[in-house]
Design an enzyme around this catalytic site. Structure first.
Site, mmCIF file in Angstrom:
data_model
loop_
_atom_site.group_PDB
_atom_site.id
_atom_site.type_symbol
_atom_site.label_atom_id
_atom_site.label_comp_id
_atom_site.label_asym_id
_atom_site.label_seq_id
_atom_site.Cartn_x
_atom_site.Cartn_y
_atom_site.Cartn_z
ATOM 1 N N LYS A 1 -6.997 -7.144 -8.913
ATOM 2 C CA LYS A 1 -8.214 -7.438 -7.853
ATOM 3 C C LYS A 1 -9.412 -6.449 -8.044
ATOM 4 C CE LYS A 1 -9.128 -8.886 -3.007
ATOM 5 N NZ LYS A 1 -8.808 -9.184 -1.818
ATOM 6 N N LYS B 1 1.004 -1.243 0.103
ATOM 7 C CA LYS B 1 -0.076 0.002 -0.103
ATOM 8 C C LYS B 1 0.851 1.322 0.029
ATOM 9 C CE LYS B 1 -4.341 -1.680 2.237
ATOM 10 N NZ LYS B 1 -5.263 -1.571 3.292
ATOM 11 N N LYS C 1 -13.244 -1.484 -4.852
ATOM 12 C CA LYS C 1 -14.150 -0.114 -4.650
ATOM 13 C C LYS C 1 -13.447 1.118 -5.048
ATOM 14 C CE LYS C 1 -14.592 -0.951 0.141
ATOM 15 N NZ LYS C 1 -15.439 -1.158 1.194
#
Length: 331
Positions: free
Chosen positions: A194, A111, A197
């Site tokens: 992946k 991340k 959202k």
């Protein structure tokens, strides 16, 4: 029954990957477990959130969970920040966990990337808070995907070290429940990523608020290749977009990939996409309609979360208070 804890971030609109990887599994697990479901809004702010949006999305996530079949009469649903035991135990675990353990957490590296110095300290230590989320209830079962298994191992390391440091057997070891096939649903625009959202393109995902027309449009435009579908699973090798669509169809229809290919193998993507659209509409459209109805009742959604938080506090408060006493905090 074993006590199960699971959390989901209330950011963005829940999408098909969230539903198949977590929410649908939660609904099934209600039959055989004592379930505590949490909207982890404290985890959400490890990256900046617009306050009004976070509040609205917390209600929207609640509506989707209720529409999907979460039973708040038999189980507990609440937002994390409403129960102070999470933050208190999270700080204790910050002091129990070792920097070397956190340095090995691959998800932070993924991340943060090359700009890790610019990210919040919360993003770095949030696995400690995740451990607190679970152990504040002495939950022994946690459904996780492959990307969260490392964090659950850290939870057990923290529990073991706490017990060792304070000469007790207070916190239990936690077992991972790995969901069946369908836990990793990929983007409709890139089979190597992946479904998320947070992806800038809404065309990359099926959102759990999409109506039939939106679903049909997204599946028509979903990336494929020029070859027909294979008749055997080995033929999906090096065809990530085809594999993803077949996996979605198999998961939603309760069939294996091999069974799907035995029906559609040798055909182009046109007929298959029509069948996939039909099964998606059958699953998503009723949830979307019920979600829309619930969102017109924000007072009911707030009351549901408040009631869940009260029940959660009843379990967590004595556990965390005892942990605080064990380490020497004066009450």
């Amino acid at each position: 029954m074993q006590r199960l804890f699971s959390g989901i971030q209330p950011t963005g609109i829940p999408q098909l990957g969230n539903y198949l990887g977590a929410i649908r599994n939660w609904v099934a697990l209600q039959r055989d477990h004592e379930c505590i479901f949490c909207l982890v809004d404290m985890h959400a702010i490890t990256t900046w959130q617009e306050p009004a949006t976070l509040r609205q999305q917390t209600l929207a996530q609640t509506a989707v969970l209720l529409a999907s079949g979460i039973d708040v009469e038999r189980h507990i649903l609440f937002n994390q920040s409403a129960v102070s035991a999470h933050a208190r135990l999270g700080w204790i675990f910050n002091c129990v966990a070792r920097l070397g353990w956190l340095n090995r957490m691959t998800q932070f590296k993924d991340k943060a990337g090359k700009d890790r110095e610019k990210h919040s300290a919360g993003l770095y230590v949030y696995p400690d808070l995740m451990a607190a989320d679970i152990l504040a209830y002495k939950a022994t079962v946690v459904p996780v995907g492959d990307d969260q298994k490392q964090h659950l191992e850290l939870t057990n390391d923290i529990a073991q070290k706490f017990n060792h440091d304070y000469g007790t057997e207070f916190f239990p070891q936690v077992e991972a429940l790995i969901p069946p096939q369908g836990a990793r649903i990929m983007s409709l625009r890139d089979g190597g990523k992946k479904m998320s959202k947070s992806d800038p393109s809404a065309q990359s995902r099926i959102e759990m608020t999409d109506d039939a027309d939106a679903i049909a449009s997204k599946i028509r435009r979903a990336k494929t290749d020029s070859e027909p579908l294979p008749s055997e699973e080995a033929g999906l090798e090096n065809r990530p977009e085809a594999r993803n669509l077949v996996t979605i169809y198999a998961t939603l229809s309760g069939r294996t990939v091999a069974q799907v290919l035995s029906e559609f193998g040798g055909q182009g993507f046109g007929p298959f996409k029509e069948a996939l659209t039909a099964v998606l509409v059958g699953t998503v459209a009723p949830i979307a309609a019920e979600t829309e109805r619930l969102l017109r009742e924000p007072g009911f959604l707030c009351d549901t979360l408040r009631a869940g938080a009260s029940r959660a506090r009843t379990i967590a408060e004595p556990i965390v208070s005892e942990a605080e006493a064990l380490i020497g905090f004066l009450k």
